[in-house]
Design a protein around this motif. Structure first.
Motif, PDB file in Angstrom:
ATOM      1  N   GLU A  89       0.818  -1.215   0.000  1.00 51.44           N
ATOM      2  CA  GLU A  89       0.000   0.000   0.000  1.00 51.44           C
ATOM      3  C   GLU A  89       0.856   1.272   0.000  1.00 51.44           C
ATOM      4  O   GLU A  89       0.448   2.292  -0.558  1.00 51.44           O
ATOM      5  CB  GLU A  89      -0.971   0.001   1.176  1.00 51.44           C
ATOM      6  N   ALA A  90       2.031   1.211   0.603  1.00 47.33           N
ATOM      7  CA  ALA A  90       2.937   2.368   0.564  1.00 47.33           C
ATOM      8  C   ALA A  90       3.368   2.615  -0.878  1.00 47.33           C
ATOM      9  O   ALA A  90       3.388   3.764  -1.343  1.00 47.33           O
ATOM     10  CB  ALA A  90       4.143   2.139   1.463  1.00 47.33           C
ATOM     11  N   SER A  92       1.700   1.689  -3.533  1.00 46.16           N
ATOM     12  CA  SER A  92       0.504   2.151  -4.250  1.00 46.16           C
ATOM     13  C   SER A  92       0.231   3.630  -3.983  1.00 46.16           C
ATOM     14  O   SER A  92      -0.152   4.371  -4.898  1.00 46.16           O
ATOM     15  CB  SER A  92      -0.709   1.310  -3.850  1.00 46.16           C
ATOM     16  N   LEU A  93       0.421   4.046  -2.742  1.00 44.36           N
ATOM     17  CA  LEU A  93       0.233   5.456  -2.398  1.00 44.36           C
ATOM     18  C   LEU A  93       1.203   6.341  -3.178  1.00 44.36           C
ATOM     19  O   LEU A  93       0.811   7.371  -3.734  1.00 44.36           O
ATOM     20  CB  LEU A  93       0.413   5.670  -0.893  1.00 44.36           C
ATOM     21  N   VAL A  96       0.073   6.753  -6.745  1.00 44.29           N
ATOM     22  CA  VAL A  96      -1.013   7.726  -6.880  1.00 44.29           C
ATOM     23  C   VAL A  96      -0.452   9.148  -6.842  1.00 44.29           C
ATOM     24  O   VAL A  96      -0.830   9.996  -7.657  1.00 44.29           O
ATOM     25  CB  VAL A  96      -2.076   7.533  -5.764  1.00 44.29           C
ATOM     26  N   LEU A  97       0.454   9.407  -5.911  1.00 51.10           N
ATOM     27  CA  LEU A  97       1.040  10.746  -5.801  1.00 51.10           C
ATOM     28  C   LEU A  97       1.779  11.139  -7.076  1.00 51.10           C
ATOM     29  O   LEU A  97       1.673  12.270  -7.543  1.00 51.10           O
ATOM     30  CB  LEU A  97       1.992  10.812  -4.601  1.00 51.10           C
ATOM     31  N   ILE A 110      -1.194  15.990   3.102  1.00 48.29           N
ATOM     32  CA  ILE A 110      -1.175  14.539   3.292  1.00 48.29           C
ATOM     33  C   ILE A 110      -0.223  14.168   4.422  1.00 48.29           C
ATOM     34  O   ILE A 110      -0.530  13.317   5.254  1.00 48.29           O
ATOM     35  CB  ILE A 110      -0.783  13.832   1.977  1.00 48.29           C
TER      36      ILE A 110
END
Length: 118
Positions: A89-90, A92-93, A96-97, A110
């Motif tokens: 998830e890190a 994936s985050l 997105v950024l 954020i």
């Protein structure tokens, strides 16, 4: 700005000599000179931590120094790379950024939100 130039300016602003830096990390002043003139790569993260103490850097100054060194090496600091590698998830985050090309203002929001989380 290169790491060496950045470091030299920071060191001079703190009125610290190359000899003092060399003593703090148990290296030669010639090595420090080589780094400042970009003949040698940046310091190791371990040496940067010792240098931060020697130069009495603030937390933000130390973070900026680590970022400059990481940029010069062309890779993330190991503790951050390890975290990303272990947490899908890190990664994936970050994707997105990057895709959204988040600017400084959004990134600060954020960061504040993340710091407030438990």
């Amino acid at each position: 700005m290169s790491f060496g130039t950045y470091f030299r300016e920071l060191r001079r602003s703190k009125k610290i000599t190359q000899k003092q830096i060399a003593g703090a990390i148990e290296k030669t002043p010639m090595l420090i000179s080589g780094i400042e003139t970009n003949k040698n790569g940046p310091f190791s993260d371990e040496d940067l931590k010792k240098i931060a103490g020697c130069m009495n850097l603030t937390e933000d100054e130390y973070k900026d120094l680590l970022i400059q060194a990481s940029n010069a090496r062309g890779k993330l600091p190991p503790h951050i790379a390890d975290y990303i590698a272990c947490h899908k998830e890190a990664y994936s985050l970050l994707e997105v950024l990057v895709q959204k090309k988040m600017g400084e203002t959004s990134l600060r929001k954020i960061k504040v939100y993340a710091e407030e989380m438990e």
